[in-house]
Design a protein around this motif. Structure first.
Motif, PDB file in Angstrom:
ATOM      1  N   LEU A  30       0.610 -13.106 -11.084  1.00 39.87           N
ATOM      2  CA  LEU A  30       1.838 -12.730 -10.437  1.00 39.87           C
ATOM      3  C   LEU A  30       3.443 -11.989 -11.424  1.00 39.87           C
ATOM      4  N   ASP A  31       3.104 -12.294 -13.078  1.00 38.24           N
ATOM      5  CA  ASP A  31       4.553 -11.118 -13.394  1.00 38.24           C
ATOM      6  C   ASP A  31       3.925  -9.964 -13.680  1.00 38.24           C
ATOM      7  N   ARG A  32       2.653  -9.591 -13.684  1.00 36.96           N
ATOM      8  CA  ARG A  32       2.180  -8.304 -13.954  1.00 36.96           C
ATOM      9  C   ARG A  32       1.711  -7.791 -12.465  1.00 36.96           C
ATOM     10  N   PRO A  33       2.250  -7.344 -11.441  1.00 35.46           N
ATOM     11  CA  PRO A  33       1.323  -6.859 -10.638  1.00 35.46           C
ATOM     12  C   PRO A  33       0.980  -5.726 -11.022  1.00 35.46           C
ATOM     13  N   VAL A  34      -0.054  -5.310 -10.292  1.00 35.84           N
ATOM     14  CA  VAL A  34      -0.836  -3.469 -10.129  1.00 35.84           C
ATOM     15  C   VAL A  34      -0.191  -2.498  -8.920  1.00 35.84           C
ATOM     16  N   PRO A  35       0.554  -1.883  -8.534  1.00 38.22           N
ATOM     17  CA  PRO A  35       0.561  -1.236  -7.407  1.00 38.22           C
ATOM     18  C   PRO A  35      -1.079  -0.321  -6.895  1.00 38.22           C
ATOM     19  N   ARG A  36      -1.603  -0.426  -5.555  1.00 30.49           N
ATOM     20  CA  ARG A  36      -2.603   0.195  -5.133  1.00 30.49           C
ATOM     21  C   ARG A  36      -2.284   1.670  -5.207  1.00 30.49           C
ATOM     22  N   VAL A  37      -1.262   2.654  -6.208  1.00 31.99           N
ATOM     23  CA  VAL A  37      -1.409   3.747  -5.815  1.00 31.99           C
ATOM     24  C   VAL A  37      -2.270   4.363  -5.059  1.00 31.99           C
ATOM     25  N   ALA A  38      -3.463   4.531  -6.101  1.00 36.67           N
ATOM     26  CA  ALA A  38      -4.585   4.995  -5.980  1.00 36.67           C
ATOM     27  C   ALA A  38      -4.950   5.192  -4.377  1.00 36.67           C
ATOM     28  N   LEU A  39      -5.724   3.831  -4.341  1.00 32.87           N
ATOM     29  CA  LEU A  39      -6.022   3.403  -2.893  1.00 32.87           C
ATOM     30  C   LEU A  39      -4.953   3.986  -2.870  1.00 32.87           C
ATOM     31  N   GLY A  40      -3.467   3.798  -1.282  1.00 31.89           N
ATOM     32  CA  GLY A  40      -2.766   4.194  -0.739  1.00 31.89           C
ATOM     33  C   GLY A  40      -2.864   5.478  -0.234  1.00 31.89           C
ATOM     34  N   ILE A  41      -3.063   6.709  -1.428  1.00 35.13           N
ATOM     35  CA  ILE A  41      -3.228   8.461  -1.137  1.00 35.13           C
ATOM     36  C   ILE A  41      -4.653   8.136  -0.913  1.00 35.13           C
ATOM     37  N   ALA A  42      -6.344   7.174  -1.119  1.00 40.43           N
ATOM     38  CA  ALA A  42      -6.831   7.503  -1.041  1.00 40.43           C
ATOM     39  C   ALA A  42      -7.428   7.460   0.411  1.00 40.43           C
ATOM     40  N   LEU A  43      -6.399   6.486   0.475  1.00 41.40           N
ATOM     41  CA  LEU A  43      -6.106   5.910   3.269  1.00 41.40           C
ATOM     42  C   LEU A  43      -5.776   6.977   3.989  1.00 41.40           C
ATOM     43  N   ARG A  44      -4.954   7.756   3.467  1.00 36.44           N
ATOM     44  CA  ARG A  44      -4.734   9.386   4.351  1.00 36.44           C
ATOM     45  C   ARG A  44      -5.191   9.648   4.818  1.00 36.44           C
ATOM     46  N   GLY A  45      -5.383   9.954   6.573  1.00 38.44           N
ATOM     47  CA  GLY A  45      -6.349  10.289   7.179  1.00 38.44           C
ATOM     48  C   GLY A  45      -6.880   9.609   7.953  1.00 38.44           C
ATOM     49  N   ILE A  46      -7.604   7.728   6.833  1.00 39.79           N
ATOM     50  CA  ILE A  46      -8.191   7.117   7.173  1.00 39.79           C
ATOM     51  C   ILE A  46      -7.506   6.014   8.017  1.00 39.79           C
ATOM     52  N   ALA A  47      -6.519   5.333   7.239  1.00 43.98           N
ATOM     53  CA  ALA A  47      -5.734   3.959   7.255  1.00 43.98           C
ATOM     54  C   ALA A  47      -5.167   4.306   9.048  1.00 43.98           C
ATOM     55  N   ASN A  48      -5.471   4.131  10.018  1.00 37.66           N
ATOM     56  CA  ASN A  48      -3.860   3.371  11.467  1.00 37.66           C
ATOM     57  C   ASN A  48      -2.587   2.900  10.277  1.00 37.66           C
ATOM     58  N   ALA A  49      -2.790   2.000   9.954  1.00 37.65           N
ATOM     59  CA  ALA A  49      -1.529   1.810   9.322  1.00 37.65           C
ATOM     60  C   ALA A  49      -1.607   0.923   8.186  1.00 37.65           C
ATOM     61  N   CYS A  50      -0.870   0.567   7.891  1.00 38.28           N
ATOM     62  CA  CYS A  50      -0.705  -0.376   6.496  1.00 38.28           C
ATOM     63  C   CYS A  50       0.490  -0.397   6.011  1.00 38.28           C
ATOM     64  N   ILE A  51       0.093  -1.798   4.788  1.00 42.55           N
ATOM     65  CA  ILE A  51       1.754  -3.008   4.678  1.00 42.55           C
ATOM     66  C   ILE A  51       0.729  -2.860   3.195  1.00 42.55           C
ATOM     67  N   ASP A  52       2.062  -2.931   2.486  1.00 45.36           N
ATOM     68  CA  ASP A  52       1.574  -4.211   1.013  1.00 45.36           C
ATOM     69  C   ASP A  52       2.389  -5.092   1.572  1.00 45.36           C
ATOM     70  N   VAL A  53       0.669  -6.278   1.013  1.00 45.30           N
ATOM     71  CA  VAL A  53       1.832  -7.783   1.195  1.00 45.30           C
ATOM     72  C   VAL A  53       2.688  -8.558  -0.024  1.00 45.30           C
ATOM     73  N   SER A  54       3.644  -8.050   0.178  1.00 46.36           N
ATOM     74  CA  SER A  54       4.501  -9.119  -0.461  1.00 46.36           C
ATOM     75  C   SER A  54       5.273 -10.424   0.066  1.00 46.36           C
ATOM     76  N   ASP A  55       5.294 -10.388   1.012  1.00 44.85           N
ATOM     77  CA  ASP A  55       6.207 -11.806   1.565  1.00 44.85           C
ATOM     78  C   ASP A  55       5.101 -13.185   2.076  1.00 44.85           C
ATOM     79  N   GLY A  56       3.682 -12.671   2.183  1.00 44.17           N
ATOM     80  CA  GLY A  56       2.729 -13.342   2.691  1.00 44.17           C
ATOM     81  C   GLY A  56       2.160 -12.747   3.835  1.00 44.17           C
ATOM     82  N   LEU A  57       0.446 -12.674   3.684  1.00 45.42           N
ATOM     83  CA  LEU A  57      -0.385 -11.899   4.617  1.00 45.42           C
ATOM     84  C   LEU A  57      -0.119 -12.010   6.208  1.00 45.42           C
ATOM     85  N   LEU A  58       0.463 -13.553   6.725  1.00 43.03           N
ATOM     86  CA  LEU A  58       0.445 -13.036   7.526  1.00 43.03           C
ATOM     87  C   LEU A  58       2.033 -13.013   8.423  1.00 43.03           C
ATOM     88  N   ALA A  59       2.736 -12.729   7.222  1.00 45.32           N
ATOM     89  CA  ALA A  59       3.964 -12.500   7.421  1.00 45.32           C
ATOM     90  C   ALA A  59       4.393 -11.117   7.309  1.00 45.32           C
TER      91      ALA A  59
END
Ligand code: ADP
Ligand code: MG
Length: 329
Positions: free
Chosen positions: A187-216
């Motif tokens: 909760l207090d020290r989230p670690v942004p998934r920077v390396a993953l985002g970069i690695a997903l270029r050209g692989i993922a069709n869509a992406c979002i970070d979960v800040s408000d809840g998975l469903l939302a």
């Protein structure tokens, strides 16, 4: 509150002394504006976020944690775009010029900056109720952004790390029970998934970070992409600590509706699954497949018996009067 107070300019001097540098910063803190250089063939990616006392964090939150989270959540937005983070600005509004508070805040803020090679190149310092606005700047090869609008029918839905830990800590804290140390760090020290985002270029069709809840947050992807999805709650990646702390129904509710995880939720065609696993390995992020994108609109949940039902409308909304406030007040 500290007895030591300084002028705005003393505070800015303290920030400047610690701000960090990059070769591509031609002009950092100290002039009327910063000047930075983009790599050739790249687009600038910009994201800004505000944390307000009493809304995003309780007044008694440690300054180090506020500083950490303020930058981490902005870098998470860049990560969700697949961008390389590079620079940031910091707009700090504080009730008094408290040097000790600022030093502790910078300890957290600059720990995240250093971990991701980000330079603090400017900002503004004003007096008022505590509020922190961070603008993060990064870059991407032209047209390589991971958008919310790219999900295709038939895509797998993936999530990084584990879900619900931050919401679990918040629930324990609200209930007045002992907050599990591992959940609290999430909760207090989230670690942004920077390396993953970069690695997903050209692989993922869509992406979002979960800040408000998975469903939302997944709903934003579905709306922007004009598709639907079916999720299997039984597949949600769960930490041992969360599983230990709550009964199954509460846990799944926290995982579906709780925010603040800052994991990446993305979609990719099944044919890309080997590349997705490679991205997981490259970035050190565990990845779990939790469902599938479908042509029909709407978000559905499939229980272990195969019964499919419409997902409830749950998640954090700032201007929703019925929401549970994050602040205890
Ligand atoms: P100006 O009147 O031009 O806005 P300021 O006195 O607000 O000048 O800021 C002076 C310099 O210090 C600028 O380069 C500005 O970007 C930087 N600065 C001010 N506050 C902050 C802060 N909280 N974090 C980083 N840099 C800051
Ligand atoms: Mg200014």
């Amino acid at each position: 509150v500290s007895s030591r107070t300084d002028s705005e300019f003393d505070l800015i001097a303290r920030i400047r002394a610690r701000a960090g540098m990059r070769d591509d910063v031609s002009l950092g803190i100290g002039d009327d504006a910063a000047v930075v250089r983009l790599p050739a063939g790249h687009d600038l990616v910009v994201s800004t976020d505000t944390l307000n006392v009493g809304v995003h964090f309780p007044a008694e939150t440690a300054p180090l944690d506020i500083g950490w989270k303020a930058l981490a959540v902005s870098l998470s937005d860049l990560a969700a775009m697949g961008a390389n983070p590079a620079w940031c600005t910091l707009n700090l509004t504080m009730p008094s010029a408290d040097r000790d508070w600022l030093d502790a805040f910078l300890d957290g803020f600059l720990a995240v900056a250093k971990a991701h090679g980000v330079a603090l190149v400017g900002g503004d310092t004003t007096r008022g109720p505590l509020s922190v606005t961070v603008t993060a700047h990064g870059f991407l090869p032209r047209d390589a952004a991971l958008r919310r609008s790219g999900a295709q029918s038939g895509d797998d839905v993936w999530i990084s790390g584990t879900l619900g830990d931050a919401a679990g800590a918040l629930r324990q804290w609200r209930d007045g029970s002992t907050v599990d140390a591992v959940l609290r760090v999430r909760l207090d020290r989230p670690v942004p998934r920077v390396a993953l985002g970069i690695a997903l270029r050209g692989i993922a069709n869509a992406c979002i970070d979960v800040s408000d809840g998975l469903l939302a947050d997944l709903r934003h992807v579905l709306d922007e992409s004009r598709v639907g999805a079916e999720l299997e709650p039984a597949w949600l990646p769960t930490s041992l600590e969360l599983a230990k702390a709550f009964d199954e129904a509460t846990r799944i509710q926290l995982q579906l509706a709780g925010g603040d995880d800052y994991e990446l939720c993305f979609t990719a065609p099944p044919a890309h699954a080997p590349a997705v696993m490679k991205a997981a390995k490259q970035s050190g992020a565990a990845l779990t497949r939790i469902g599938r994108i479908e042509a029909g609109q709407g978000l559905r949940l499939r229980d272990p018996d195969g019964v499919v039902s419409a997902a409830p409308r749950i998640g954090y909304r700032h201007f929703d009067a019925s929401r549970e406030a994050r602040d205890p007040a």
